[in-house]
Motif scaffolding. Sequence first.
Motif, PDB file in Angstrom:
ATOM      1  N   ASN A   1       0.703  -1.056   0.073  1.00 23.53           N
ATOM      2  CA  ASN A   1       0.046  -0.110   0.195  1.00 23.53           C
ATOM      3  C   ASN A   1       0.834   1.517  -0.237  1.00 23.53           C
ATOM      4  O   ASN A   1       1.998   1.718   0.729  1.00 23.53           O
ATOM      5  CB  ASN A   1      -1.093   0.110   1.491  1.00 23.53           C
ATOM      6  N   VAL A   2       0.842   1.660  -1.125  1.00 21.11           N
ATOM      7  CA  VAL A   2       1.414   3.528  -0.793  1.00 21.11           C
ATOM      8  C   VAL A   2       0.787   4.502  -0.903  1.00 21.11           C
ATOM      9  O   VAL A   2       1.203   6.070  -1.107  1.00 21.11           O
ATOM     10  CB  VAL A   2       2.287   3.399  -2.479  1.00 21.11           C
ATOM     11  N   ASP A   3      -0.430   4.850  -0.181  1.00 19.24           N
ATOM     12  CA  ASP A   3      -1.387   5.755   0.309  1.00 19.24           C
ATOM     13  C   ASP A   3      -0.522   6.361   1.200  1.00 19.24           C
ATOM     14  O   ASP A   3      -0.246   7.854   0.737  1.00 19.24           O
ATOM     15  CB  ASP A   3      -2.456   5.235   0.372  1.00 19.24           C
ATOM     16  N   SER A   4      -0.165   6.219   2.336  1.00 18.33           N
ATOM     17  CA  SER A   4       0.729   7.764   2.934  1.00 18.33           C
ATOM     18  C   SER A   4       1.532   7.837   1.890  1.00 18.33           C
ATOM     19  O   SER A   4       2.186   9.154   2.491  1.00 18.33           O
ATOM     20  CB  SER A   4       0.918   7.035   4.247  1.00 18.33           C
ATOM     21  N   VAL A   5       2.741   7.385   1.717  1.00 19.20           N
ATOM     22  CA  VAL A   5       3.946   7.438   1.050  1.00 19.20           C
ATOM     23  C   VAL A   5       3.514   8.738  -0.238  1.00 19.20           C
ATOM     24  O   VAL A   5       4.336   9.161  -0.577  1.00 19.20           O
ATOM     25  CB  VAL A   5       4.237   6.241   0.516  1.00 19.20           C
ATOM     26  N   VAL A   6       2.080   8.274  -1.036  1.00 14.32           N
ATOM     27  CA  VAL A   6       2.045   9.339  -2.167  1.00 14.32           C
ATOM     28  C   VAL A   6       1.984  10.452  -1.749  1.00 14.32           C
ATOM     29  O   VAL A   6       1.599  11.656  -1.908  1.00 14.32           O
ATOM     30  CB  VAL A   6       1.055   8.850  -3.276  1.00 14.32           C
ATOM     31  N   ARG A   7       0.940  10.640   0.082  1.00 16.07           N
ATOM     32  CA  ARG A   7       0.583  12.118   0.620  1.00 16.07           C
ATOM     33  C   ARG A   7       1.962  12.296   1.152  1.00 16.07           C
ATOM     34  O   ARG A   7       2.098  13.521   0.707  1.00 16.07           O
ATOM     35  CB  ARG A   7      -0.163  11.682   1.616  1.00 16.07           C
ATOM     36  N   THR A   8       3.332  11.298   1.319  1.00 17.16           N
ATOM     37  CA  THR A   8       4.288  12.549   1.602  1.00 17.16           C
ATOM     38  C   THR A   8       4.718  13.049   0.865  1.00 17.16           C
ATOM     39  O   THR A   8       5.513  14.168   0.946  1.00 17.16           O
ATOM     40  CB  THR A   8       5.345  11.617   2.426  1.00 17.16           C
ATOM     41  N   LEU A   9       5.336  12.285  -0.760  1.00 23.91           N
ATOM     42  CA  LEU A   9       5.694  13.276  -1.755  1.00 23.91           C
ATOM     43  C   LEU A   9       4.738  14.036  -2.107  1.00 23.91           C
ATOM     44  O   LEU A   9       5.462  15.170  -2.458  1.00 23.91           O
ATOM     45  CB  LEU A   9       5.790  11.440  -2.916  1.00 23.91           C
ATOM     46  N   LEU A  10       3.946  14.083  -2.067  1.00 25.16           N
ATOM     47  CA  LEU A  10       2.820  15.323  -2.465  1.00 25.16           C
ATOM     48  C   LEU A  10       2.877  16.555  -1.774  1.00 25.16           C
ATOM     49  O   LEU A  10       3.517  17.461  -2.098  1.00 25.16           O
ATOM     50  CB  LEU A  10       1.345  14.806  -2.353  1.00 25.16           C
TER      51      LEU A  10
END
Length: 229
Positions: free
Chosen positions: A167-176
């Motif tokens: 799952n990459v949801d939190s990582v994508v939010r971090t990169l955003l």
Amino acid sequence: MPETDTTDAAETDAVADAEDAAEAAPSEIRGGAPAEAAEPDRSHLPLERRIEAILMVADEPQGAVHLATALRAPVKAVKAAIEALRDDYDGKPVGDRPAGPERGFELREVGGGWRIYVREGYDVDAADFVLTQTPTRLSQAALETLAVIAYKQPITRGAVAAIRAVNVDSVVRTLLGRGLIREAFADSETGAIHYETTELLLTQLGLNSLDELPPISPLLPDGEEELPL
């Protein structure tokens, strides 16, 4: 006339009363399996506020039908509530309520769904805050996700998760939040958001364009030419 047997009638009534009482008793008393607890009734809560709560935590645009299903509310009522929220955020009067101040965020329709965004005039403030509050070092998971997006862009969150098998949801939010990736566009049919890297990433890597990224083939296992789709 034959005499009525009042004793039999009384016994019949008593048995019927006992059966009714047994049916009304909790399942634990009757010896059966415990009945599932009924969900609390939330229909008394304002529909606008319930929709607002979902949109505050949703990572993807939410359609009116999806929201209506989740809230067990009529689609027509959900659509009306969404319009009321949008006008409220824009500082317009809603029904009998007078116009209020324009909010720092707005409700925007993207790819057939609705999502809360920072209002354009406040993007710089939000970005500056996130950048100053976030440590400079990225985790290994964030670096791997960033690499997938860089080489496969534009790409959806689901496709990134399929490649990394996590799952990459939190990582994508971090990169955003870091400003290293951005939303490129939303699929017109599914509403899925496609992500791409930003100029900030090129600056951080010291590159002029994505064409200067090193070839990925030498870094992959033998027999693989590119990252899997």
